[in-house]
Design a protein around this motif. Sequence first.
Motif, PDB file in Angstrom:
ATOM      1  N   ASP A 133       0.728  -1.480   0.083  1.00  0.00           N
ATOM      2  CA  ASP A 133       0.084  -0.150   0.229  1.00  0.00           C
ATOM      3  C   ASP A 133       0.392   1.458  -0.524  1.00  0.00           C
ATOM      4  N   GLU A 134       1.978   1.108   0.631  1.00  0.00           N
ATOM      5  CA  GLU A 134       2.881   2.905   1.064  1.00  0.00           C
ATOM      6  C   GLU A 134       3.322   2.536  -0.055  1.00  0.00           C
ATOM      7  N   LEU A 135       3.792   1.487  -1.016  1.00  0.00           N
ATOM      8  CA  LEU A 135       4.236   1.745  -2.551  1.00  0.00           C
ATOM      9  C   LEU A 135       3.771   2.040  -3.425  1.00  0.00           C
ATOM     10  N   PHE A 136       2.441   2.173  -3.661  1.00  0.00           N
ATOM     11  CA  PHE A 136       1.593   2.761  -3.784  1.00  0.00           C
ATOM     12  C   PHE A 136       1.074   4.321  -3.673  1.00  0.00           C
ATOM     13  N   ARG A 137       0.879   4.353  -2.856  1.00  0.00           N
ATOM     14  CA  ARG A 137       0.674   5.825  -2.702  1.00  0.00           C
ATOM     15  C   ARG A 137       1.931   6.781  -2.363  1.00  0.00           C
ATOM     16  N   LYS A 138       3.076   6.588  -2.480  1.00  0.00           N
ATOM     17  CA  LYS A 138       4.170   6.979  -2.896  1.00  0.00           C
ATOM     18  C   LYS A 138       4.647   6.816  -4.401  1.00  0.00           C
ATOM     19  N   GLN A 139       4.024   6.290  -5.435  1.00  0.00           N
ATOM     20  CA  GLN A 139       4.092   6.486  -6.435  1.00  0.00           C
ATOM     21  C   GLN A 139       5.461   5.690  -6.828  1.00  0.00           C
ATOM     22  N   GLU A 140       5.818   4.955  -6.030  1.00  0.00           N
ATOM     23  CA  GLU A 140       7.457   4.195  -5.666  1.00  0.00           C
ATOM     24  C   GLU A 140       7.302   3.036  -6.909  1.00  0.00           C
ATOM     25  N   VAL A 141       6.539   3.175  -7.450  1.00  0.00           N
ATOM     26  CA  VAL A 141       6.370   1.367  -8.711  1.00  0.00           C
ATOM     27  C   VAL A 141       6.329   1.579 -10.154  1.00  0.00           C
ATOM     28  N   MET A 142       6.319   0.322 -10.573  1.00  0.00           N
ATOM     29  CA  MET A 142       6.296   0.594 -11.859  1.00  0.00           C
ATOM     30  C   MET A 142       5.599   1.864 -13.338  1.00  0.00           C
ATOM     31  N   ASN A 143       5.541   3.240 -13.690  1.00  0.00           N
ATOM     32  CA  ASN A 143       5.000   3.673 -13.536  1.00  0.00           C
ATOM     33  C   ASN A 143       4.639   3.827 -15.519  1.00  0.00           C
ATOM     34  N   VAL A 144       3.485   1.930 -15.688  1.00  0.00           N
ATOM     35  CA  VAL A 144       3.159   1.803 -16.807  1.00  0.00           C
ATOM     36  C   VAL A 144       1.528   1.507 -16.358  1.00  0.00           C
ATOM     37  N   PRO A 145       1.064   1.983 -18.331  1.00  0.00           N
ATOM     38  CA  PRO A 145      -0.482   1.707 -18.104  1.00  0.00           C
ATOM     39  C   PRO A 145      -1.165   0.482 -17.695  1.00  0.00           C
ATOM     40  N   ILE A 146      -2.059   1.070 -16.376  1.00  0.00           N
ATOM     41  CA  ILE A 146      -2.811  -0.432 -16.086  1.00  0.00           C
ATOM     42  C   ILE A 146      -4.117  -0.475 -15.737  1.00  0.00           C
ATOM     43  N   LEU A 147      -5.261  -1.377 -16.147  1.00  0.00           N
ATOM     44  CA  LEU A 147      -6.425  -2.119 -16.406  1.00  0.00           C
ATOM     45  C   LEU A 147      -6.562  -2.667 -15.329  1.00  0.00           C
ATOM     46  N   ILE A 148      -7.407  -1.865 -14.985  1.00  0.00           N
ATOM     47  CA  ILE A 148      -8.159  -2.432 -13.517  1.00  0.00           C
ATOM     48  C   ILE A 148      -9.484  -2.783 -13.255  1.00  0.00           C
TER      49      ILE A 148
END
Length: 432
Positions: A302-317
Amino acid sequence: MQTIDIKVEQGILRGEQKGRQMIFRGVPYAKPPINDNRFKSPQAMSHWIGVRNALEFGSICPQANLKDLPIYGKEFYAGEQPKQSEDCLYLNIWAPSNYQNKKYPVALWIHGGDFDHGYGFELPMDGKNYVTRDVILVTINYRVGIFGFMASPELTREDPLHSVSNLGLLDMIYALRWVRRNIDAFGGDPDRITLMGQSAGAISCQVLLASPLTRGMISSAILQSGAGIDDGLKRLQSKKKAYKIGKRVMELLKVRSLKELRKIPTQKFLSLYGKLYEEADKTGELVFLPTLDHLVIEKDLDELFRKQEVMNVPILIGMTDHDLGVEEGKGAKSSFLYQGILNLVESRQNQAPVYMYIFKKKLPGDELGAFHSSDLWFTFGTLEKSWRTFDRRDYRLRDAVLDQWMNFIKKGNPENGWKAYRQEVPFIRVIV
């Protein structure tokens, strides 16, 4: 049967050529995790001499009888059951037979199943509809249950990567790396790999989007019914919890060392599941989960996504209308899963585009509606393989869903009027 031979890094594979598609089944992407390799991170597959047949699906990781599963036994696991073996690290490739000098986009599918069951060629999972739309589909088996998520301090010390519990995730990463190195031989573009997963597979994809071990390997991601943040659903467990479960496994088996553990027959591990789940029911958590190990995953998801510390790629969800946590008669928006998806989507603002959906199509044949996993028939387009009787409108919806999924895999945009979700324009595609 017409066959075709293709050379990969370990040797020559012989697959089936069937009209416009070629199918390679049971391709080994790592050494069999048996004997001394049981409970070790995946090891490089040896080279072979001559031609290796890839005409039949490989064995699946040992698991409970899938036909006994409520709903899903009939839905996805009908018919002859695949062979089970700890020698299970195989993948399958569907690709256009016109492959030379091509750069087709690739979809890499990670199956669901609570991290304790499932495999990469379940009934809906077939690549023919991807191939006709010029997309390569790769599906994988990985280790599940005790075989994929067993932990003990001794295992950690001995393992080449010093992994804690995440062997199943490391299998996925190893398969992704194999595809990156070899898919060009099948006409695929190693720089255009879309990671796809549903349920536990979606959680796995979410972890891999945040993992330092996959950086730069993924061009986009499709997360169906499982991914999300800040919704109360536990997607990672602590090392302490992983070791506690591992200790309990060893207590139930009455063993004290890794040497003894490696001598235990496969079926004896499976016989523990009833007891492990009986004890886990008191907490309401899954027995087997990815572990926050500071190797595959370095921080809280959760923290990694909140802080945008994940791959910056298009997502379909997205999710289905009668999915996990949905209140009776209230639809998707009543679910913790919906809130988790919304939280993840909103955390991605000012990043690569995110496309959100709710699958509301009620399947014919019973009163289950748009249940968890029901969308798989449409996202693979394999309605004819279902026991259900679909009509022409269902097949038109199938084609529309496939077109949007394939557009996303090819371009990072599903198109057909589907807008990226923005807080100022919170667009959600309703599929019905």
